[in-house]
Design an enzyme around this catalytic site. Structure first.
Site, PDB file in Angstrom:
ATOM      1  N   ASN A   1       2.217 -12.166  -5.998  1.00 52.95           N
ATOM      2  CA  ASN A   1       1.609 -12.424  -7.257  1.00 52.95           C
ATOM      3  C   ASN A   1       1.029 -13.933  -6.963  1.00 52.95           C
ATOM      4  O   ASN A   1       1.539 -14.659  -5.935  1.00 52.95           O
ATOM      5  CB  ASN A   1       2.292 -12.498  -8.688  1.00 52.95           C
TER       6      ASN A   1
ATOM      7  N   GLY B   1       8.744  -4.383  -7.600  1.00 52.10           N
ATOM      8  CA  GLY B   1       7.851  -3.557  -6.360  1.00 52.10           C
ATOM      9  C   GLY B   1       8.358  -3.932  -5.047  1.00 52.10           C
ATOM     10  O   GLY B   1       9.329  -4.573  -4.922  1.00 52.10           O
TER      11      GLY B   1
ATOM     12  N   SER C   1      -1.691  -3.996  -4.346  1.00 50.24           N
ATOM     13  CA  SER C   1      -2.478  -3.821  -5.697  1.00 50.24           C
ATOM     14  C   SER C   1      -2.146  -2.455  -6.403  1.00 50.24           C
ATOM     15  O   SER C   1      -2.559  -2.225  -7.511  1.00 50.24           O
ATOM     16  CB  SER C   1      -3.810  -4.265  -5.558  1.00 50.24           C
ATOM     17  N   THR C   2      -1.490  -1.903  -5.515  1.00 48.72           N
ATOM     18  CA  THR C   2      -1.440  -0.387  -6.226  1.00 48.72           C
ATOM     19  C   THR C   2      -0.248  -0.016  -7.243  1.00 48.72           C
ATOM     20  O   THR C   2      -0.360   1.084  -7.934  1.00 48.72           O
ATOM     21  CB  THR C   2      -1.213   0.695  -5.207  1.00 48.72           C
ATOM     22  N   GLY C   3       0.651  -0.915  -7.466  1.00 51.19           N
ATOM     23  CA  GLY C   3       1.566  -0.658  -8.493  1.00 51.19           C
ATOM     24  C   GLY C   3       1.397  -1.280  -9.650  1.00 51.19           C
ATOM     25  O   GLY C   3       0.461  -0.634 -10.240  1.00 51.19           O
TER      26      GLY C   3
ATOM     27  N   ASP D   1      10.349   1.930   3.963  1.00 57.72           N
ATOM     28  CA  ASP D   1      10.771   0.940   3.538  1.00 57.72           C
ATOM     29  C   ASP D   1      10.227  -0.166   4.426  1.00 57.72           C
ATOM     30  O   ASP D   1      10.784  -0.392   5.594  1.00 57.72           O
ATOM     31  CB  ASP D   1      12.308   0.727   3.316  1.00 57.72           C
ATOM     32  N   ILE D   2       9.298  -1.228   3.531  1.00 54.65           N
ATOM     33  CA  ILE D   2       8.717  -2.251   4.415  1.00 54.65           C
ATOM     34  C   ILE D   2       9.747  -3.296   4.903  1.00 54.65           C
ATOM     35  O   ILE D   2       9.635  -3.878   5.957  1.00 54.65           O
ATOM     36  CB  ILE D   2       7.535  -2.955   3.636  1.00 54.65           C
TER      37      ILE D   2
ATOM     38  N   TYR E   1      -0.426  -3.530 -10.562  1.00 55.94           N
ATOM     39  CA  TYR E   1      -1.678  -4.240 -10.620  1.00 55.94           C
ATOM     40  C   TYR E   1      -2.884  -3.150 -10.850  1.00 55.94           C
ATOM     41  O   TYR E   1      -3.584  -3.295 -11.323  1.00 55.94           O
ATOM     42  CB  TYR E   1      -2.173  -5.105  -9.250  1.00 55.94           C
TER      43      TYR E   1
ATOM     44  N   ASP F   1       7.323  -6.712  -3.818  1.00 56.26           N
ATOM     45  CA  ASP F   1       7.665  -8.183  -3.871  1.00 56.26           C
ATOM     46  C   ASP F   1       9.125  -8.514  -4.072  1.00 56.26           C
ATOM     47  O   ASP F   1       9.745  -9.298  -3.361  1.00 56.26           O
ATOM     48  CB  ASP F   1       6.737  -8.921  -5.001  1.00 56.26           C
TER      49      ASP F   1
END
Length: 180
Positions: A30, A38, A125-127, A16-17, A129, A40
């Site tokens: 975004n 996600g 960008s992997t979620g 978990d970041i 996006y 964000d």
């Protein structure tokens, strides 16, 4: 998984970041810096309303794709949140690779400008996006490795990957780029 690059350490962890004990965490933002789902959403929820208040005040026009801006980390354990805007995947023929790599480089540059010795990145960008995880792993790691080799900083760069699929993809890419 870890690799040393001169004075720098590059790490891959699953987790978990928002719980990372680093100087700066990177938000997969975004372009409106409007919060979202996600990574964000998790960062804004864990860090509190101060993050959004500051980005609204400092960056009313948002942030262009491929770039990054800095804000407070609110109640997160980090000092800063670096909001990096990655590209939406459009089949790979719309400059997505260059934009993704630029987002990572801008995040690293902001970390250096703000005297951060450690930084944690998500898989930008992997979620929603839609950037394919295997491609994102290679493209993002290439950008980070090149930056670390050139600038010899920050001291610790960590990719914090959510779930075994992303972690595995990044481990495979790192092994190909920097074999033991």
């Amino acid at each position: 998984m870890r690799r040393n690059l001169a004075e720098c350490l590059l790490e891959l962890v699953q987790g978990d970041i928002t719980r990372q004990q680093v100087d700066a965490i990177v938000n997969a933002a975004n372009s409106r810096l409007a919060g979202g789902g996600g990574v964000d959403g998790a960062i804004h929820q864990a860090g509190g309303p101060e993050i959004m208040a500051e980005t609204n005040r400092l960056y009313p026009q948002g942030c262009p794709t491929g770039q990054a801006v800095i804000s407070t980390a609110g109640t997160l354990p980090a000092r800063y949140v670096l909001h990096a805007v990655g590209p939406m995947w459009k089949g790979g023929r719309q400059g997505e690779r260059a934009l993704l790599q630029s987002a990572y480089r801008h995040g690293l540059q902001l970390a250096l400008e703000n005297e951060c010795a450690s930084i944690a990145f998500p898989a930008i960008s992997t979620g929603v996006y839609g950037y394919p995880v295997d491609r994102a792993a290679t493209d993002s790691l290439e950008a980070v490795i090149d930056f670390l080799r050139e600038r010899h900083a920050p001291q610790r760069t960590r990719f914090v990957l959510f779930g075994p699929g992303a972690y595995g993809a990044y481990c495979r890419a790192l092994q190909e780029l920097l074999p033991e």
